[in-house]
Scaffold this active site. Structure first.
Site, PDB file in Angstrom:
ATOM      1  N   GLN A  52      16.831  -9.854   0.358  1.00 21.99           N
ATOM      2  CA  GLN A  52      16.495 -10.040  -1.492  1.00 21.99           C
ATOM      3  C   GLN A  52      17.033 -10.811  -2.451  1.00 21.99           C
ATOM      4  OE1 GLN A  52      14.002  -9.183  -3.921  1.00 21.99           O
ATOM      5  NE2 GLN A  52      13.825  -7.624  -2.595  1.00 21.99           N
ATOM      6  N   ARG A  54      17.355 -10.476  -5.178  1.00 22.26           N
ATOM      7  CA  ARG A  54      17.821  -9.879  -6.792  1.00 22.26           C
ATOM      8  C   ARG A  54      18.640  -8.675  -5.675  1.00 22.26           C
ATOM      9  NH1 ARG A  54      13.968  -5.499 -10.114  1.00 22.26           N
ATOM     10  NH2 ARG A  54      16.185  -4.811 -11.980  1.00 22.26           N
ATOM     11  N   SER A  68      14.365  10.431 -14.801  1.00 28.17           N
ATOM     12  CA  SER A  68      13.611  11.019 -14.753  1.00 28.17           C
ATOM     13  C   SER A  68      12.918  11.707 -12.983  1.00 28.17           C
ATOM     14  CB  SER A  68      12.367   9.657 -14.552  1.00 28.17           C
ATOM     15  OG  SER A  68      11.563   9.994 -14.572  1.00 28.17           O
ATOM     16  N   LEU A  75       7.897   9.560  -7.761  1.00 28.10           N
ATOM     17  CA  LEU A  75       7.156   9.757  -8.097  1.00 28.10           C
ATOM     18  C   LEU A  75       5.995   8.520  -6.597  1.00 28.10           C
ATOM     19  CD1 LEU A  75       5.845  10.642 -11.103  1.00 28.10           C
ATOM     20  CD2 LEU A  75       6.027  12.383  -9.707  1.00 28.10           C
ATOM     21  N   GLY A  92      10.996  -1.098  -3.083  1.00 28.56           N
ATOM     22  CA  GLY A  92      11.472   0.127  -4.014  1.00 28.56           C
ATOM     23  C   GLY A  92      13.017   0.383  -4.245  1.00 28.56           C
ATOM     24  N   GLU A  93      13.881  -1.047  -4.547  1.00 33.59           N
ATOM     25  CA  GLU A  93      15.236  -0.744  -4.348  1.00 33.59           C
ATOM     26  C   GLU A  93      15.963   0.392  -5.317  1.00 33.59           C
ATOM     27  OE1 GLU A  93      19.948  -2.784  -3.482  1.00 33.59           O
ATOM     28  OE2 GLU A  93      17.164  -4.367  -2.852  1.00 33.59           O
ATOM     29  N   GLU A 126      -7.243 -11.426   2.888  1.00 35.76           N
ATOM     30  CA  GLU A 126      -7.733 -11.727   3.932  1.00 35.76           C
ATOM     31  C   GLU A 126      -9.867 -10.709   2.504  1.00 35.76           C
ATOM     32  OE1 GLU A 126      -8.210 -10.915   7.526  1.00 35.76           O
ATOM     33  OE2 GLU A 126      -6.611 -12.354   8.434  1.00 35.76           O
ATOM     34  N   ARG A 130     -13.489 -12.401  -0.377  1.00 35.33           N
ATOM     35  CA  ARG A 130     -14.688 -11.465  -0.068  1.00 35.33           C
ATOM     36  C   ARG A 130     -15.063 -11.145  -1.792  1.00 35.33           C
ATOM     37  NH1 ARG A 130     -13.518  -5.727   2.090  1.00 35.33           N
ATOM     38  NH2 ARG A 130     -15.836  -5.283   1.245  1.00 35.33           N
ATOM     39  N   ALA A 131     -16.116 -11.462  -1.056  1.00 37.94           N
ATOM     40  CA  ALA A 131     -17.489 -11.767  -2.283  1.00 37.94           C
ATOM     41  C   ALA A 131     -17.927 -10.499  -2.527  1.00 37.94           C
ATOM     42  CB  ALA A 131     -18.754 -12.990  -2.023  1.00 37.94           C
TER      43      ALA A 131
END
Length: 282
Positions: A52, A54, A68, A75, A92-93, A126, A130-131
Site C-alpha cells: 500500500q 500510503r 469517535s 460504523l 480501512g487502514e 461489468e 450496463r445501460a
C-alpha cells in the site's frame, strides 16, 4: 482469532451507513453475500498491506477518529483478505489504526479471499457498463469501489471511462434521503434533475419529488422551482419582520398585546381597566 461471525444481510447493512453502500442499491450484493463474511476480528491479528503506497497518517485526524470510535464504535467495517495466519487489510487502514489508538480489542471486518475480491471488483466494473443501471445504483457501485476496494476517484474513472470529477458528482447522489433514492429507481429519474436536490432539506425534496415524477421536470425546471421557493420565503420573512415592528408600535401606542395575522389585528386587554383605556384610544 475470529471472535464472532455475523453474516451479511441486515447485520451487514447496520454497520455500513446507508449513504455509502446500501445493499438495496448495490448491483453486486448477491455475489458479495456468496463470497464475503462479516465478522469481528482481533485487531492484533490484522496486518497492513506493505505494498500500500500510503505509509503516513496524520496523527491529529487519527486521534479524532479514535475519539469517535470510543463513543460510537466502528460504523463501517474494514475489508481484509486471509494472509497466512493473519488478515491483510484491503481497505480501512485508518479505521484499524484508530481502533488501536482507541484501545479496541476487536474491529468489524468483511473477510474475502483474494480471488473473491478480484472477482467482485470485475463484477462491479461489468455492472457499471450496463445501460439499465440507475444513477443511484451507479453511485453505490462507485462508493463500493472506493470504500471496499481502496480505489481513488480517478482510478474508478479510468476503469469505467469517466473522469474522476464525474465519479464524485455521481456519488454525491448518495447524500439524498432514501425517499429520493427509491424514486430514482422506481420512476427512472435521471441524475441531472436530481442534483439540485442534493443540498435541499428533506421537506423540500418531499414537496418537489411528486411534481418531478408526474411532470417529468428537467434540471432547469427543478432549479427554477427551488429559486422561486427561496424568493417567496424571503419575501414572507421580510413581511413578517415588518408586521413584528407594527405590532410593537401598536402595543406601545395602546398599552395592550397586539397580534397581526394576515389581514386581522387582535388587541388583547389583560383586564377591564386596559380594555377601557384601549376603547378610549380609538
Amino acid at each position: 482469532m475470529v471472535k464472532k461471525s455475523m453474516g451479511l444481510g441486515r447485520g451487514f447493512e447496520s454497520l455500513i451507513p446507508t449513504d455509502l453502500v446500501n445493499e438495496e442499491f448495490d448491483p453486486t450484493h448477491n455475489e458479495d453475500e456468496k463470497s464475503s463474511k462479516l465478522v469481528e476480528l482481533d485487531v492484533d491479528e490484522i496486518v497492513r498491506d506493505e505494498e500500500q503506497p500510503r505509509k503516513e497518517f496524520d496523527v491529529a485526524t487519527l486521534e479524532e477518529l479514535a475519539n469517535s470510535i470510543k463513543e460510537h464504535g466502528v460504523l463501517q467495517p474494514i475489508v481484509v483478505v486471509k494472509s497466512g495466519k493473519k488478515y491483510q487489510i484491503v481497505a480501512g487502514e485508518r479505521r484499524w489504526r484508530a481502533s488501536q489508538l482507541a484501545g479496541k480489542a476487536t474491529i468489524p471486518a468483511i473477510v474475502r479471499t483474494l480471488d473473491a475480491q478480484n472477482k467482485l471488483e470485475l463484477a462491479l466494473i461489468e455492472n457499471l457498463q450496463r445501460a439499465d443501471l440507475s444513477p443511484i445504483e451507479t453511485a453505490t457501485a462507485y462508493a463500493k469501489l472506493k470504500e471496499q476496494f481502496n480505489l481513488t476517484n480517478d482510478e474508478i474513472g479510468k476503469r469505467v471511462g469517466k473522469s474522476g470529477a464525474s465519479v464524485v458528482n455521481t456519488m454525491r447522489l448518495l447524500r439524498l434521503p432514501d425517499e429520493a433514492k427509491k424514486a430514482m429507481v422506481e420512476h427512472h429519474l435521471m441524475e441531472g434533475p436530481m442534483r439540485p436536490l442534493i443540498t435541499q432539506p428533506p421537506e423540500v425534496i418531499h414537496e418537489i419529488l411528486p411534481k418531478m415524477v408526474e411532470e417529468g421536470w428537467s434540471a432547469r425546471k427543478v432549479e427554477q422551482y427551488i429559486a422561486g421557493r427561496k424568493k417567496k420565503s424571503s419575501v414572507n420573512a421580510v413581511k413578517s419582520d415588518k408586521m413584528i415592528k407594527e405590532e410593537t408600535r401598536l402595543e406601545e401606542k395602546y398599552g395592550v398585546v397586539v397580534k397581526i395575522r394576515g389581514r386581522s389585528i387582535t388587541f388583547s386587554a389583560k383586564n377591564d381597566q386596559e380594555l377601557k383605556k384601549l376603547l378610549k384610544g380609538f
